[in-house]
Design a protein around this motif. Structure first.
Motif, PDB file in Angstrom:
ATOM      1  N   ARG A  90      53.290  37.403  58.181  1.00 34.53           N
ATOM      2  CA  ARG A  90      53.953  36.253  57.554  1.00 34.53           C
ATOM      3  C   ARG A  90      53.322  34.941  58.006  1.00 34.53           C
ATOM      4  O   ARG A  90      53.164  34.007  57.221  1.00 34.53           O
ATOM      5  N   LYS A 121      58.653  47.371  54.471  1.00 32.67           N
ATOM      6  CA  LYS A 121      59.888  46.790  54.996  1.00 32.67           C
ATOM      7  C   LYS A 121      61.025  47.797  54.873  1.00 32.67           C
ATOM      8  O   LYS A 121      61.153  48.488  53.867  1.00 32.67           O
ATOM      9  N   THR A 178      54.700  42.621  53.653  1.00 29.87           N
ATOM     10  CA  THR A 178      55.493  41.477  53.208  1.00 29.87           C
ATOM     11  C   THR A 178      55.945  41.590  51.760  1.00 29.87           C
ATOM     12  O   THR A 178      56.785  40.816  51.314  1.00 29.87           O
ATOM     13  N   SER A 199      54.435  42.476  61.707  1.00 32.45           N
ATOM     14  CA  SER A 199      54.877  41.815  60.476  1.00 32.45           C
ATOM     15  C   SER A 199      55.012  40.305  60.642  1.00 32.45           C
ATOM     16  O   SER A 199      54.776  39.540  59.705  1.00 32.45           O
TER      17      SER A 199
END
Length: 592
Positions: free
Chosen positions: A402, A454, A423, A398
């Motif tokens: 980003r 997430k 994201t 992750s």
């Protein structure tokens, strides 16, 4: 109240527009860098001299041990080897987009040094010659994501085109210390996440055995270089099949060691600071080559007794020669138990892969092994996938996602979808679910990544706990079965076609579990696709996107390689390699 809500939404919209504008500005700058880099790659040409080399065809068929012997016997020099393999890298590797960065000038200088060392040893006599290291004078390739000092490790991302490595990865230093010569880096998928090797910088890697097909990923460039004899051996990495898929697609050998066996220092990420604090499931490096002997050489090098002196976080687990010798001793075969995998999965094997399993099982029986069934349940398969994708989205990858967005990177289709899920929020999840299930007819793929999202800290800790508890349960199941090794498919078909490759990137069922448990797993070629494998249409009962793609893979696949994997128990890499050696020897003597 209404005005306040409108105001808040307006502020949020302004921030989003500002973020989009910032991304656009960065993206334009990256595209300028990218265009210049692509042009530089096209123009770059190094003059290799093979005019004084005799019998090149014989040289390129040799494995590492044979090449070292030839050097010691004086049949050729290290400089000649670098010229022979370098010329092929430039001619074949470049054309098929197998290379990322090249190391030609430095390799020539290192080869001259190795030749001087050879001559010095020759003056001292046979004993000195025999003590030359195991890869003395032999060129090798390095996966793009593994650092080579002064050379880019872009991980397929344009925003890292201005960041050459400041030092070698530990495993590169180990190979150099063993006499090896780094020659070229292998191409990699964008962000290193994928079962197909493609990015905007170095292009879409094509399988040298059939240029309409994929080399696999993420160590696809290295596998393509080895099968086309651009290099005799390479260093790949594996976190979910990344070394084994390419080995199977290209018909070469590859070995993912026990997860923590060897140093990880210098195996870089595509974050700007080149650091990841993620510790729960990390990629591990391993050798790729043209024989099991190459894999043994590679493991002896990376599992050195003094690796902790190079990396204090790497435990010294030197290669156990006695265990390997026992594993390949014919008198020991009788009664040793080998499992044949029966996995409850929605990935039905094509005829050629099922036949390869049958061939391997019969070979082991004829060698005297006790062959038994070893079952992995549907619940176990789903647990592995749920844990893996949760880890991908909550720390493992992750940060990369980003970073890519932050730096203005243009993303290829599969990466864009994954990053959107990692994201984004609930709306993104709903959108991707709808597209995959209803527009792409890919419910199976969508079900695989249901945990690619997430999570709250508490929910994610539960996932991590389940992963570790699963590993302990599975290890006990293995011990209770009494098996020494397990034979398993790697992929349900032969190499993917280029047009199907991106659509099949989530078919990891046969590979993921050995990363999650940390067990060693090695790929060996077992057979080739035969006419009898092509007769009936592939049927799996789903009639969805994956069904269509696997049918396409089968078409025109005559004579393509089919590889299987041999899995062993944690830290029993030597026994695993021993079973690979024995099985491979039988198959070479009795080709199927």
């Amino acid at each position: 109240g209404i005005l306040r809500v409108i105001g808040l939404y307006a502020i949020r919209l302004i921030f989003r527009l500002g973020g989009s504008l910032n991304w656009y500005i960065k993206n334009r700058r990256l595209n300028q860098m990218l265009r210049q880099k692509v042009e530089d790659i096209k123009k770059h040409h190094f003059k290799f001299d093979t005019s004084d080399v005799k019998d090149i065809d014989s040289i390129i068929k040799m494995d590492v041990t044979q090449l070292r012997s030839g050097l010691i016997e004086g049949r050729f020099t290290s400089l000649q080897l670098v010229n022979v393999f370098g010329e092929r890298c430039q001619r074949i590797g470049k054309k098929l987009c197998l290379n990322s960065e090249v190391y030609y000038e430095q390799a020539i200088q290192m080869a001259k040094l190795r030749d001087a060392e050879t001559e010095e040893a020759r003056k001292l006599g046979a004993d000195a010659m025999s003590k030359l290291p195991p890869m003395h004078g032999v060129p090798f390739s390095v996966k793009d994501s593994i650092n080579l000092k002064g050379v880019l490790s872009t991980v397929g991302c344009s925003y890292l085109l201005d960041d050459p490595a400041k030092e070698n990865a530990v495993i590169v230093d180990q190979y150099i210390r063993a006499g090896g010569i780094p020659l070229v880096k292998g191409n990699i998928p964008q962000t290193a996440l994928g079962t197909d090797t493609n990015n905007f910088i170095y292009g879409h890697s094509k399988n040298p055995l059939d240029v309409t097909r994929s080399c696999g990923g993420s160590s696809g460039g290295n596998a393509g270089q080895i099968v086309s004899r651009c290099v005799p051996i390479g260093i790949g990495t594996d976190v979910g099949g990344s070394l084994r898929f390419p080995a199977a697609f290209c018909g070469i050998y590859g070995f993912k060691p026990t997860q923590e066996r060897g140093s990880k220092r210098g195996a870089t990420t595509c974050t700007k600071n080149r650091f990841s604090s993620w510790m729960h499931l990390r990629s591990c490096s391993g050798p790729m080559g043209t024989s099991v002997d190459d894999l043994v050489v590679g493991m002896r090098i990376q599992a050195s007794a003094d690796v902790h002196r190079l990396d204090p976080f790497a435990a010294p687990t030197p290669f156990r020669e006695t265990d390997y010798a026992k594993a390949v001793e014919p008198s020991s075969f009788k009664g040793r138990k080998i499992g044949m995998l029966r996995m409850e999965t929605n990935l039905k094997l094509t005829k050629s892969v099922q036949r390869a399993m049958d061939v391997a099982g019969e070979a082991l029986k004829k060698l005297g092994f006790q062959v038994v069934e070893f079952a992995i349940t549907r619940e176990e398969v789903q647990t592995v996938k749920d844990c893996f994708y949760a880890m991908v989205a909550n720390g493992m990858i992750s940060g990369t996602a980003r970073e890519a967005i932050k730096q203005g990177e243009s993303l290829l289709g599969p990466q864009a979808n994954n990053i959107r899920l990692m994201t984004g929020g609930k709306v993104d999840r709903i959108l991707v679910d709808f597209v995959m299930r209803h527009l792409h007819n890919n419910k199976r793929g969508n079900d695989n990544i249901r945990n690619l999202r997430k999570m709250s800290e508490e929910e994610f800790e539960d996932v991590l706990k389940e992963r570790y508890e699963f590993c302990h349960r599975f290890a006990q199941k293995w011990r209770d079965s009494g098996i020494e090794a397990l034979i398993s498919p790697i992929w349900p078909s032969c190499a993917n076609k280029l047009e199907t490759a991106a659509k099949l990137g989530l078919m990891l069922d046969y590979a993921l579990i050995w990363n999650m448990t940390g067990f060693p797993a090695g790929a060996i070629p077992v057979t080739q696709v035969k006419e009898s494998d092509l007769g009936d249409n592939y049927e799996d009962g789903f009639e969805d996107l994956w069904t269509d793609c696997l049918r396409e893979n089968v078409k025109g696949s005559l004579n393509l390689p089919i590889g299987l994997q041999v899995i062993g128990y944690s830290y029993e890499d030597e026994q695993t390699l021993g079973v690979m050696k024995v099985l491979d020897g039988y198959l070479k003597s009795n080709p199927q």
